[in-house]
Structure formats: C-alpha cells, structure tokens
Motif scaffolding. Structure first.
Motif, PDB file in Angstrom:
ATOM      1  N   GLU A 126       0.833  -1.202   0.000  1.00 62.82           N
ATOM      2  CA  GLU A 126       0.000   0.000   0.000  1.00 62.82           C
ATOM      3  C   GLU A 126       0.865   1.248   0.000  1.00 62.82           C
ATOM      4  O   GLU A 126       0.450   2.303  -0.449  1.00 62.82           O
ATOM      5  N   ASN A 127       2.086   1.139   0.528  1.00 65.91           N
ATOM      6  CA  ASN A 127       3.005   2.269   0.608  1.00 65.91           C
ATOM      7  C   ASN A 127       4.032   2.197  -0.518  1.00 65.91           C
ATOM      8  O   ASN A 127       5.217   2.340  -0.300  1.00 65.91           O
ATOM      9  N   ARG A 128       3.551   1.993  -1.730  1.00 65.62           N
ATOM     10  CA  ARG A 128       4.426   1.701  -2.862  1.00 65.62           C
ATOM     11  C   ARG A 128       5.568   2.699  -3.043  1.00 65.62           C
ATOM     12  O   ARG A 128       6.683   2.320  -3.348  1.00 65.62           O
ATOM     13  N   TRP A 129       5.324   3.960  -2.858  1.00 65.48           N
ATOM     14  CA  TRP A 129       6.359   4.959  -3.094  1.00 65.48           C
ATOM     15  C   TRP A 129       6.883   5.564  -1.786  1.00 65.48           C
ATOM     16  O   TRP A 129       7.499   6.597  -1.781  1.00 65.48           O
ATOM     17  N   ASP A 130       6.626   4.898  -0.672  1.00 68.68           N
ATOM     18  CA  ASP A 130       7.008   5.424   0.635  1.00 68.68           C
ATOM     19  C   ASP A 130       7.872   4.389   1.350  1.00 68.68           C
ATOM     20  O   ASP A 130       7.433   3.275   1.592  1.00 68.68           O
ATOM     21  N   ASP A 131       9.083   4.751   1.695  1.00 73.02           N
ATOM     22  CA  ASP A 131      10.001   3.820   2.362  1.00 73.02           C
ATOM     23  C   ASP A 131       9.818   3.784   3.875  1.00 73.02           C
ATOM     24  O   ASP A 131      10.584   3.118   4.568  1.00 73.02           O
ATOM     25  N   THR A 132       8.811   4.464   4.396  1.00 71.11           N
ATOM     26  CA  THR A 132       8.597   4.521   5.840  1.00 71.11           C
ATOM     27  C   THR A 132       8.436   3.127   6.438  1.00 71.11           C
ATOM     28  O   THR A 132       9.048   2.800   7.458  1.00 71.11           O
ATOM     29  N   GLU A 133       7.617   2.292   5.812  1.00 71.39           N
ATOM     30  CA  GLU A 133       7.381   0.940   6.318  1.00 71.39           C
ATOM     31  C   GLU A 133       8.654   0.097   6.224  1.00 71.39           C
ATOM     32  O   GLU A 133       8.999  -0.628   7.167  1.00 71.39           O
ATOM     33  N   LEU A 134       9.354   0.194   5.129  1.00 73.58           N
ATOM     34  CA  LEU A 134      10.610  -0.538   4.955  1.00 73.58           C
ATOM     35  C   LEU A 134      11.618  -0.131   6.027  1.00 73.58           C
ATOM     36  O   LEU A 134      12.238  -0.976   6.663  1.00 73.58           O
ATOM     37  N   ASP A 135      11.765   1.165   6.243  1.00 78.17           N
ATOM     38  CA  ASP A 135      12.719   1.648   7.235  1.00 78.17           C
ATOM     39  C   ASP A 135      12.330   1.191   8.638  1.00 78.17           C
ATOM     40  O   ASP A 135      13.192   0.795   9.429  1.00 78.17           O
ATOM     41  N   ALA A 136      11.039   1.224   8.956  1.00 78.06           N
ATOM     42  CA  ALA A 136      10.573   0.781  10.275  1.00 78.06           C
ATOM     43  C   ALA A 136      10.848  -0.711  10.470  1.00 78.06           C
ATOM     44  O   ALA A 136      11.291  -1.138  11.548  1.00 78.06           O
ATOM     45  N   ASN A 137      10.592  -1.511   9.442  1.00 74.52           N
ATOM     46  CA  ASN A 137      10.875  -2.950   9.531  1.00 74.52           C
ATOM     47  C   ASN A 137      12.369  -3.202   9.698  1.00 74.52           C
ATOM     48  O   ASN A 137      12.787  -4.062  10.480  1.00 74.52           O
ATOM     49  N   ALA A 138      13.187  -2.446   8.970  1.00 70.48           N
ATOM     50  CA  ALA A 138      14.645  -2.612   9.063  1.00 70.48           C
ATOM     51  C   ALA A 138      15.133  -2.251  10.463  1.00 70.48           C
ATOM     52  O   ALA A 138      15.976  -2.962  11.032  1.00 70.48           O
ATOM     53  N   ARG A 139      14.615  -1.156  11.035  1.00 69.34           N
ATOM     54  CA  ARG A 139      15.019  -0.779  12.397  1.00 69.34           C
ATOM     55  C   ARG A 139      14.625  -1.849  13.396  1.00 69.34           C
ATOM     56  O   ARG A 139      15.402  -2.190  14.308  1.00 69.34           O
ATOM     57  N   LEU A 140      13.426  -2.404  13.262  1.00 67.24           N
ATOM     58  CA  LEU A 140      12.960  -3.432  14.195  1.00 67.24           C
ATOM     59  C   LEU A 140      13.860  -4.672  14.126  1.00 67.24           C
ATOM     60  O   LEU A 140      14.275  -5.205  15.155  1.00 67.24           O
ATOM     61  N   ILE A 141      14.173  -5.115  12.928  1.00 62.25           N
ATOM     62  CA  ILE A 141      15.019  -6.301  12.780  1.00 62.25           C
ATOM     63  C   ILE A 141      16.442  -6.017  13.257  1.00 62.25           C
ATOM     64  O   ILE A 141      17.058  -6.847  13.929  1.00 62.25           O
ATOM     65  N   ALA A 142      16.965  -4.842  12.953  1.00 63.73           N
ATOM     66  CA  ALA A 142      18.322  -4.490  13.401  1.00 63.73           C
ATOM     67  C   ALA A 142      18.412  -4.435  14.925  1.00 63.73           C
ATOM     68  O   ALA A 142      19.477  -4.697  15.493  1.00 63.73           O
ATOM     69  N   ALA A 143      17.310  -4.136  15.588  1.00 67.11           N
ATOM     70  CA  ALA A 143      17.300  -4.051  17.054  1.00 67.11           C
ATOM     71  C   ALA A 143      17.129  -5.414  17.726  1.00 67.11           C
ATOM     72  O   ALA A 143      17.211  -5.506  18.952  1.00 67.11           O
ATOM     73  N   ALA A 144      16.923  -6.470  16.957  1.00 68.65           N
ATOM     74  CA  ALA A 144      16.639  -7.790  17.535  1.00 68.65           C
ATOM     75  C   ALA A 144      17.651  -8.242  18.587  1.00 68.65           C
ATOM     76  O   ALA A 144      17.246  -8.674  19.677  1.00 68.65           O
ATOM     77  N   PRO A 145      18.975  -8.160  18.348  1.00 65.85           N
ATOM     78  CA  PRO A 145      19.906  -8.596  19.395  1.00 65.85           C
ATOM     79  C   PRO A 145      19.791  -7.765  20.677  1.00 65.85           C
ATOM     80  O   PRO A 145      19.890  -8.291  21.783  1.00 65.85           O
ATOM     81  N   ASP A 146      19.555  -6.457  20.522  1.00 67.59           N
ATOM     82  CA  ASP A 146      19.405  -5.589  21.691  1.00 67.59           C
ATOM     83  C   ASP A 146      18.115  -5.912  22.447  1.00 67.59           C
ATOM     84  O   ASP A 146      18.100  -5.934  23.683  1.00 67.59           O
ATOM     85  N   LEU A 147      17.045  -6.153  21.702  1.00 64.41           N
ATOM     86  CA  LEU A 147      15.768  -6.513  22.324  1.00 64.41           C
ATOM     87  C   LEU A 147      15.885  -7.841  23.071  1.00 64.41           C
ATOM     88  O   LEU A 147      15.381  -7.987  24.188  1.00 64.41           O
ATOM     89  N   LEU A 148      16.579  -8.807  22.466  1.00 66.78           N
ATOM     90  CA  LEU A 148      16.769 -10.107  23.107  1.00 66.78           C
ATOM     91  C   LEU A 148      17.573  -9.968  24.397  1.00 66.78           C
ATOM     92  O   LEU A 148      17.211 -10.527  25.435  1.00 66.78           O
ATOM     93  N   ALA A 149      18.659  -9.212  24.351  1.00 66.87           N
ATOM     94  CA  ALA A 149      19.486  -9.022  25.549  1.00 66.87           C
ATOM     95  C   ALA A 149      18.702  -8.332  26.656  1.00 66.87           C
ATOM     96  O   ALA A 149      18.782  -8.729  27.830  1.00 66.87           O
ATOM     97  N   ALA A 150      17.923  -7.321  26.299  1.00 69.79           N
ATOM     98  CA  ALA A 150      17.122  -6.606  27.294  1.00 69.79           C
ATOM     99  C   ALA A 150      16.045  -7.517  27.879  1.00 69.79           C
ATOM    100  O   ALA A 150      15.777  -7.480  29.089  1.00 69.79           O
ATOM    101  N   LEU A 151      15.433  -8.336  27.049  1.00 69.77           N
ATOM    102  CA  LEU A 151      14.405  -9.256  27.520  1.00 69.77           C
ATOM    103  C   LEU A 151      15.001 -10.304  28.457  1.00 69.77           C
ATOM    104  O   LEU A 151      14.405 -10.640  29.493  1.00 69.77           O
ATOM    105  N   LYS A 152      16.181 -10.818  28.133  1.00 74.87           N
ATOM    106  CA  LYS A 152      16.842 -11.793  29.007  1.00 74.87           C
ATOM    107  C   LYS A 152      17.148 -11.174  30.373  1.00 74.87           C
ATOM    108  O   LYS A 152      16.901 -11.793  31.413  1.00 74.87           O
ATOM    109  N   LEU A 153      17.674  -9.957  30.381  1.00 76.75           N
ATOM    110  CA  LEU A 153      18.002  -9.280  31.634  1.00 76.75           C
ATOM    111  C   LEU A 153      16.739  -9.007  32.449  1.00 76.75           C
ATOM    112  O   LEU A 153      16.695  -9.254  33.657  1.00 76.75           O
ATOM    113  N   THR A 154      15.694  -8.537  31.792  1.00 77.36           N
ATOM    114  CA  THR A 154      14.427  -8.272  32.469  1.00 77.36           C
ATOM    115  C   THR A 154      13.810  -9.557  32.996  1.00 77.36           C
ATOM    116  O   THR A 154      13.296  -9.601  34.124  1.00 77.36           O
ATOM    117  N   SER A 155      13.871 -10.613  32.209  1.00 75.82           N
ATOM    118  CA  SER A 155      13.338 -11.911  32.632  1.00 75.82           C
ATOM    119  C   SER A 155      14.069 -12.426  33.869  1.00 75.82           C
ATOM    120  O   SER A 155      13.448 -12.947  34.806  1.00 75.82           O
TER     121      SER A 155
END
Length: 120
Positions: free
Chosen positions: A57-86
């Motif tokens: 739906e966002n054919r000419w808008d990279d907003t969704e792509l950039d948001a998905n890329a940021r989320l995936i790039a943060a995966a190791p940080d999210l995992l480490a934070a979740l382990k510490l919180t757990s």
C-alpha cells in the motif's frame, strides 16, 4: 539454543549506516522490490528486509521498509534486554533479591532497545 550473529546489528543502505535511497531490485515483469540490508558487527549482511513495491500500500514510501529494518536491526538488543528483564522478574517472583542497580540496568537496556527499534 541456536546461536545467532552477535550484535550490534544496524540497518544499512548501499553499505553505509544510513537509511536514505534503499537498494532496488528490478524484476523481468517490470515491478521491483525495495530492500534494506541489516549489517552485523563486521559489516556482513545478516538479514535483508524486502518490500515488494507492487503489492505494498506504501508503494512509493520507504517509511514501512525503514521501520521494519530498524525493528530487525534491534533484535539482538531486544533479546538481551528481555533476558536481563526476565532474570530480574524471575528472581523477584521466586523470593530472590534484585538490586536497584540491576533493575535499573534492565530498564535502561529495554528503553534503549525499544528506541533503537522505533526511532528513525
């Protein structure tokens, strides 16, 4: 538990740590995919975020792509934070003690990981 490529991971475009001008893959049928590589600590590509421009739906808008890329790039940080919180919560729920310093580190790690995943 399986091992993944250790962090930090970063959203990359054209081999740089930036998000403008994503790579584009043209197909023979005329449509293209916009891609954003996710780089590991040595700059190697560990994942590739792809948005099919023809079916988005966002054919000419990279907003969704950039948001998905940021989320995936943060995966190791999210995992480490979740382990510490757990670990902190497990200690609390089983009668153990959690220092304010450890709880504070968990909270900061979680906040930083969420920011990395969501802020452009």
């Amino acid at each position: 538990m399986n091992k993944h490529t250790p962090g930090p991971w970063v959203a990359m475009k054209d081999g740089k740590y930036v998000t403008e001008n994503p790579w584009s893959v043209d197909h023979e049928d005329g449509h293209d995919n916009t891609t954003a590589p996710i780089g590991g600590p040595d700059g190697q590509v560990v994942a590739l975020v792809v948005m099919d421009d023809e079916h988005s739906e966002n054919r000419w808008d990279d907003t969704e792509l950039d948001a998905n890329a940021r989320l995936i790039a943060a995966a190791p940080d999210l995992l480490a934070a979740l382990k510490l919180t757990s670990d902190c919560l497990s200690k609390c729920l089983t009668g153990g003690e959690v220092s304010a310093a450890l709880a504070g580190r968990a909270l900061v790690a979680a906040g930083e990981a969420v920011t990395k995943a969501t802020v452009a």
